[in-house]
Design an enzyme around this catalytic site. Structure first.
Site, PDB file in Angstrom:
ATOM      1  N   ASP A 115       0.819  -1.219   0.000  1.00 38.84           N
ATOM      2  CA  ASP A 115       0.000   0.000   0.000  1.00 38.84           C
ATOM      3  C   ASP A 115       0.851   1.266   0.000  1.00 38.84           C
ATOM      4  O   ASP A 115       2.012   1.261   0.418  1.00 38.84           O
ATOM      5  CB  ASP A 115      -0.862   0.048   1.277  1.00 38.84           C
ATOM      6  CG  ASP A 115      -2.033  -0.894   1.206  1.00 38.84           C
ATOM      7  OD1 ASP A 115      -2.042  -1.791   0.337  1.00 38.84           O
ATOM      8  OD2 ASP A 115      -2.949  -0.756   2.027  1.00 38.84           O
ATOM      9  N   HIS A 257       3.735  -2.121   3.278  1.00 32.50           N
ATOM     10  CA  HIS A 257       3.817  -0.824   2.599  1.00 32.50           C
ATOM     11  C   HIS A 257       5.157  -0.695   1.870  1.00 32.50           C
ATOM     12  O   HIS A 257       6.206  -0.804   2.511  1.00 32.50           O
ATOM     13  CB  HIS A 257       3.661   0.305   3.627  1.00 32.50           C
ATOM     14  CG  HIS A 257       2.362   0.251   4.365  1.00 32.50           C
ATOM     15  ND1 HIS A 257       2.143  -0.614   5.417  1.00 32.50           N
ATOM     16  CD2 HIS A 257       1.192   0.913   4.173  1.00 32.50           C
ATOM     17  CE1 HIS A 257       0.898  -0.456   5.855  1.00 32.50           C
ATOM     18  NE2 HIS A 257       0.298   0.453   5.114  1.00 32.50           N
TER      19      HIS A 257
END
Ligand code: ZN
Length: 304
Positions: A115, A257
């Site tokens: 993400d 991430h």
């Protein structure tokens, strides 16, 4: 000590101070070693106005366009969704799979998802690692980041990864109106079409914060996760790898991430350790396909 700080305040402030302390304690004690996420409970918390299992709340300085922050409940905000807000439908084709499950037909599959990128500082190195290990991943990109690094987005697609939406600005969608969420979806369609010539296949709502209205406004499936090693909180590759490997199970979706160097450092360990345990790395769409699941607009998927 914290409670003593509240005593000096006047009555109304005192109440809010205690509430703040309880919330702070809950975050502190609840956050030590998060692994598997129980979305049935998180969604109920969302409906009740609790921010629930948040995804990223850090002080990352690499993303000037938005401030990651904990979605704090604001009781007096009239823009909040109505209390009768319906939860979206959670779809899990294999609920309660244990970590030692042998997989369907002896085949263990898992999805690695990234993400908040792409980041020119970290994502190209991640792509080198994924290519070197022939592992496919899914990227939930932010519109602002994608516009800054369109070539990285095109490289992700060219190398066989799946790209989906994490919204343009990382807003908490349950705090927006239907029209505002719709506008964000339209904006992401525009950005994707401009860079990749396609619309995003699904969205991961920031913080995992969603409900039926958000799903309807997005007009897409919503993809959450079942394993969260909290890589934004603990920037340590060994810690992140160990948490992922310990929580891994057939059909899981791993949330990390690609904007953190420590997360990129953890990826070789994650891939090699899970492959040694028999896992195949698939994109989210591939994971749905091997489970025979057709993802529907407004549905919430966190595990396959
Ligand atoms: Zn995010």
């Amino acid at each position: 000590m914290g409670a003593a700080m509240c005593v000096r305040l006047e009555t109304k402030s005192w109440v809010w101070c205690v509430v703040a302390l309880i919330c702070t304690s809950a975050v502190y004690f609840g956050g030590a070693a998060a692994t598997a996420v129980d979305w049935t409970k998180v969604v109920v918390a969302e409906v009740n106005g609790d921010s629930g299992g948040d995804e990223t709340k850090n002080e990352d300085t690499q993303r000037p366009d938005f401030e990651e922050q904990e979605p704090v409940e604001e009781p007096e905000n009239s823009q909040s969704p109505a209390p009768e807000e319906k939860p979206a439908q959670l779809i899990d084709p294999r609920p309660n799979v244990p970590t030692n499950d042998p997989g369907v037909g002896g085949r263990k599959v898992i999805a690695l998802t990234f993400d908040d990128g792409p980041s020119p500082a970290t994502t190209p190195r991640l792509l080198d690692i994924l290519r070197g290990r022939e592992a496919k991943a899914t990227f939930f990109v932010l519109g602002t980041m994608a516009q800054r690094s369109p070539d990285i987005l095109r490289r992700e697609v060219a190398e066989g990864h799946e790209i989906a939406s994490h919204t343009p600005y990382h807003n908490q969608l349950t705090k927006l109106s239907f029209a505002q969420v719709r506008a964000e979806a339209v904006e992401m369609d525009r950005i994707f079409t401009e860079i990749l010539g396609m619309r995003p296949p699904f969205t991961r709502p920031p913080y995992g914060s969603q409900n039926a209205t958000v799903g309807q406004a997005l007009g897409q499936p919503m993809v959450l996760w079942s394993i969260d090693p909290r890589d934004w909180a603990d920037r340590n590759a060994n810690v992140v790898c160990t948490r992922v490997v310990n929580a891994a199970k057939d059909g899981a979706i791993i949330l990390v991430h690609d904007i953190h160097a420590s997360t990129v450092d953890a990826v070789p360990c994650i891939i090699d350790s899970l492959r040694a345990r028999g896992y195949e790395f698939l994109t989210v769409s591939e994971l749905a396909k091997v489970r025979g699941v057709t993802m529907v607009n407004g549905g919430v998927y966190y595990n396959f």
